[in-house]
Write an enzyme that holds these catalytic residues in place. Structure first.
Site, PDB file in Angstrom:
ATOM      1  N   MET A  27       0.967  -1.395  -0.287  1.00  0.00           N
ATOM      2  CA  MET A  27       0.366  -0.514   0.113  1.00  0.00           C
ATOM      3  C   MET A  27       0.564   1.138   0.142  1.00  0.00           C
ATOM      4  O   MET A  27       0.145   2.227   0.621  1.00  0.00           O
ATOM      5  CB  MET A  27      -0.249  -0.052   1.054  1.00  0.00           C
ATOM      6  CG  MET A  27      -1.886  -1.221   0.817  1.00  0.00           C
ATOM      7  SD  MET A  27      -3.744  -0.759   1.786  1.00  0.00           S
ATOM      8  CE  MET A  27      -2.919  -0.499   4.063  1.00  0.00           C
ATOM      9  N   HIS A  31       9.010   1.114   3.600  1.00  0.00           N
ATOM     10  CA  HIS A  31       9.646   1.504   4.435  1.00  0.00           C
ATOM     11  C   HIS A  31      11.076   0.359   4.006  1.00  0.00           C
ATOM     12  O   HIS A  31      10.584  -0.712   3.728  1.00  0.00           O
ATOM     13  CB  HIS A  31       9.706   1.268   5.417  1.00  0.00           C
ATOM     14  CG  HIS A  31       8.010   0.382   5.789  1.00  0.00           C
ATOM     15  ND1 HIS A  31       8.598  -0.889   6.045  1.00  0.00           N
ATOM     16  CD2 HIS A  31       6.855   0.092   6.308  1.00  0.00           C
ATOM     17  CE1 HIS A  31       6.982  -1.810   6.177  1.00  0.00           C
ATOM     18  NE2 HIS A  31       6.501  -0.681   6.417  1.00  0.00           N
ATOM     19  N   HIS A  34       9.195  -3.513   3.498  1.00  0.00           N
ATOM     20  CA  HIS A  34       8.816  -3.890   1.667  1.00  0.00           C
ATOM     21  C   HIS A  34      10.189  -3.784   1.669  1.00  0.00           C
ATOM     22  O   HIS A  34      10.373  -4.889   0.360  1.00  0.00           O
ATOM     23  CB  HIS A  34       8.115  -2.120   1.416  1.00  0.00           C
ATOM     24  CG  HIS A  34       6.772  -1.572   2.189  1.00  0.00           C
ATOM     25  ND1 HIS A  34       7.064  -0.569   2.491  1.00  0.00           N
ATOM     26  CD2 HIS A  34       5.494  -2.450   2.573  1.00  0.00           C
ATOM     27  CE1 HIS A  34       6.034  -0.873   3.570  1.00  0.00           C
ATOM     28  NE2 HIS A  34       4.830  -1.679   3.375  1.00  0.00           N
ATOM     29  N   GLN A  58     -10.390  -2.780   2.001  1.00  0.00           N
ATOM     30  CA  GLN A  58     -10.622  -3.238   2.782  1.00  0.00           C
ATOM     31  C   GLN A  58     -10.148  -2.361   4.297  1.00  0.00           C
ATOM     32  O   GLN A  58      -9.578  -2.880   5.149  1.00  0.00           O
ATOM     33  CB  GLN A  58      -8.945  -3.862   2.600  1.00  0.00           C
ATOM     34  CG  GLN A  58      -7.802  -3.165   2.551  1.00  0.00           C
ATOM     35  CD  GLN A  58      -6.208  -3.314   2.086  1.00  0.00           C
ATOM     36  OE1 GLN A  58      -5.968  -4.373   0.940  1.00  0.00           O
ATOM     37  NE2 GLN A  58      -4.997  -4.010   3.338  1.00  0.00           N
ATOM     38  N   LYS A 146       5.202 -10.018   9.229  1.00  0.00           N
ATOM     39  CA  LYS A 146       4.236  -9.100  10.015  1.00  0.00           C
ATOM     40  C   LYS A 146       2.573  -9.583   9.751  1.00  0.00           C
ATOM     41  O   LYS A 146       1.865  -8.995  10.867  1.00  0.00           O
ATOM     42  CB  LYS A 146       4.597  -7.387   9.215  1.00  0.00           C
ATOM     43  CG  LYS A 146       3.835  -6.553  10.469  1.00  0.00           C
ATOM     44  CD  LYS A 146       4.721  -6.287  11.226  1.00  0.00           C
ATOM     45  CE  LYS A 146       3.686  -4.559  11.198  1.00  0.00           C
ATOM     46  NZ  LYS A 146       2.854  -4.598  10.823  1.00  0.00           N
ATOM     47  N   ASP A 147       2.350  -9.310   8.941  1.00  0.00           N
ATOM     48  CA  ASP A 147       0.966  -9.679   8.898  1.00  0.00           C
ATOM     49  C   ASP A 147       0.439 -11.600   8.657  1.00  0.00           C
ATOM     50  O   ASP A 147      -0.112 -11.754   7.736  1.00  0.00           O
ATOM     51  CB  ASP A 147       0.075  -8.975   7.983  1.00  0.00           C
ATOM     52  CG  ASP A 147       0.308  -7.399   7.540  1.00  0.00           C
ATOM     53  OD1 ASP A 147      -0.530  -6.419   8.292  1.00  0.00           O
ATOM     54  OD2 ASP A 147       1.415  -7.155   6.873  1.00  0.00           O
ATOM     55  N   LEU A 181       8.528  -2.764  12.167  1.00  0.00           N
ATOM     56  CA  LEU A 181       8.322  -1.205  11.166  1.00  0.00           C
ATOM     57  C   LEU A 181       6.971  -1.427  11.043  1.00  0.00           C
ATOM     58  O   LEU A 181       6.714  -2.045   9.706  1.00  0.00           O
ATOM     59  CB  LEU A 181       9.202  -1.530   9.616  1.00  0.00           C
ATOM     60  CG  LEU A 181      11.265  -1.575  10.044  1.00  0.00           C
ATOM     61  CD1 LEU A 181      11.565  -1.124   8.626  1.00  0.00           C
ATOM     62  CD2 LEU A 181      10.750   0.276  11.230  1.00  0.00           C
ATOM     63  N   SER A 183       4.253   0.977   8.056  1.00  0.00           N
ATOM     64  CA  SER A 183       3.412   2.755   7.210  1.00  0.00           C
ATOM     65  C   SER A 183       2.881   3.206   8.409  1.00  0.00           C
ATOM     66  O   SER A 183       3.087   4.486   8.751  1.00  0.00           O
ATOM     67  CB  SER A 183       2.394   2.202   6.023  1.00  0.00           C
ATOM     68  OG  SER A 183       3.512   1.882   5.532  1.00  0.00           O
TER      69      SER A 183
HETATM   70  P1  AMP Z   1       1.278  -3.105   3.034  1.00  0.00           P
HETATM   71  O1  AMP Z   1       1.807  -2.299   2.122  1.00  0.00           O
HETATM   72  O2  AMP Z   1       1.350  -1.962   4.646  1.00  0.00           O
HETATM   73  O3  AMP Z   1       0.355  -3.727   2.508  1.00  0.00           O
HETATM   74  O4  AMP Z   1       2.300  -4.348   3.594  1.00  0.00           O
HETATM   75  C1  AMP Z   1       2.616  -4.298   1.973  1.00  0.00           C
HETATM   76  C2  AMP Z   1       3.718  -6.246   2.518  1.00  0.00           C
HETATM   77  O5  AMP Z   1       5.192  -5.987   2.850  1.00  0.00           O
HETATM   78  C3  AMP Z   1       2.365  -7.098   3.786  1.00  0.00           C
HETATM   79  O6  AMP Z   1       2.860  -8.403   2.992  1.00  0.00           O
HETATM   80  C4  AMP Z   1       3.502  -6.743   4.878  1.00  0.00           C
HETATM   81  O7  AMP Z   1       3.486  -8.057   5.174  1.00  0.00           O
HETATM   82  C5  AMP Z   1       5.321  -7.119   4.358  1.00  0.00           C
HETATM   83  N1  AMP Z   1       5.677  -5.983   5.643  1.00  0.00           N
HETATM   84  C6  AMP Z   1       5.010  -4.426   6.284  1.00  0.00           C
HETATM   85  N2  AMP Z   1       5.513  -4.467   7.009  1.00  0.00           N
HETATM   86  C7  AMP Z   1       6.888  -4.969   7.596  1.00  0.00           C
HETATM   87  C8  AMP Z   1       8.335  -5.856   8.236  1.00  0.00           C
HETATM   88  N3  AMP Z   1       7.926  -4.704   9.122  1.00  0.00           N
HETATM   89  N4  AMP Z   1       8.752  -6.764   7.963  1.00  0.00           N
HETATM   90  C9  AMP Z   1       8.382  -7.321   6.795  1.00  0.00           C
HETATM   91  N5  AMP Z   1       7.101  -7.458   5.965  1.00  0.00           N
HETATM   92  C10 AMP Z   1       6.360  -6.211   6.279  1.00  0.00           C
END
Ligand code: AMP
Length: 272
Positions: A27, A31, A34, A58, A146-147, A181, A183
């Site tokens: 999304m 950081h 990602h 979502q 993390k998720d 980490l 966002s």
């Molecule tokens: P998001 O942008 O939050 O939807 O996350 C995109 C992808 O990055 C998802 O697969 C998350 O699980 C992964 N992600 C988010 N934070 C971290 C983190 N601290 N370490 C590793 N992967 C992460």
């Protein structure tokens, strides 16, 4: 690096790729977490596609959809430097139709924990990831532990819908002091950030204890002593298939926390 703003552009771009494709859905507000997924995808594939899309379906009413951080220019720069081949940057209008066919998260595991506190969240996640998989046709797709519940449900969707895609599980990246980490960490002020640290500390302590004790209540008590949050939504102990467990099962346990610090909702977990 190509920036692909519409599904049609992505489909066209994908048709010309001959070789393996690693896909990292995000999304944005990228950081190091990602970036670790992107780097892994880069290492393991001939091409890498990243998507940056704050997916409205979502988010629940009242959640942070409108104030979710958006940093497209910086994100594109990060992707470029990491050697990404294509960045997909759609908008809700070109991703969704009125009254469209939807998919539902499973009734039980899609509606416990995150799904309980954010009912319908995983329906939206699976809907968009389904679309993204069809558009990018990746060889491998990269998701963060993390998720953890999201990762579990995506693996289930791949099985249930016979997607020919390998899901790669990636370790959680943390700040030096342990904070996972996210966002959303930018919402935290200095004192909140310090208190948010209690989440990763409680998980670390639980991991240490679980090498000696299997009794979950004892471990939970210790965690509650460490936690310094404003609203603890859950501390949960599940196996790798998201069944609730009563005793720690070594190599088959995930301990998860969701809590609000100030107004910011944070999640973290540890695999044991
Ligand atoms: P998001 O942008 O939050 O939807 O996350 C995109 C992808 O990055 C998802 O697969 C998350 O699980 C992964 N992600 C988010 N934070 C971290 C983190 N601290 N370490 C590793 N992967 C992460």
């Amino acid at each position: 690096m190509k920036v692909l703003a519409t599904p049609e552009e992505l489909v066209q771009f994908r048709r010309n790729l001959k070789g393996s494709v690693g896909f990292v859905p995000t999304m944005g507000a990228l950081h190091e977490g990602h970036l670790s997924l992107i780097k892994k995808a880069k290492k393991e594939n001939d091409f890498v596609i990243v998507s940056i899309f704050v997916n409205p379906t979502q988010f629940l009413p009242g959640e942070d959809l409108n104030k979710y951080p958006r940093k497209l220019q910086a994100d594109l720069e990060i992707c470029k430097r990491a050697g990404v081949d294509g960045v997909f940057t759609p908008n809700p209008q070109n991703m969704y139709n009125e009254d469209e066919i939807t998919i539902k998260a499973p009734k039980i595991k899609g509606y416990i924990l995150e799904g309980h506190f954010r009912p319908g969240h995983f329906d939206g996640v699976l809907q968009v990831v389904n679309k993204l998989f069809n558009l990018t046709k990746p060889t491998k797709a990269y998701f963060g532990k993390k998720d953890a519940q999201q990762l579990y449900l995506i693996k289930q969707m791949v099985n249930n819908f016979f997607f020919d895609i390998e899901i790669v599980e990636c370790e959680t990246k943390r700040e030096k002091d342990g904070l996972a980490l996210s966002s959303r960490n930018i919402y935290l002020n200095e004192t909140e950030r310090k208190r948010a640290l209690s989440i990763s500390k409680a998980l670390k302590r639980a991991a240490k204890l679980s090498s000696k004790i299997t009794d979950i209540e004892t471990i939970k008590k210790e965690m509650l002593n460490i936690l310094d949050v404003d609203e603890l939504q859950y501390i949960a102990f599940v196996d790798r298939n998201f069944n609730f467990i009563k005793e720690i099962e070594p190599n088959n346990t995930i301990i998860l926390i969701a809590a609000k610090v100030g107004k910011t909702r944070l999640i973290d977990n540890i695999f044991i």
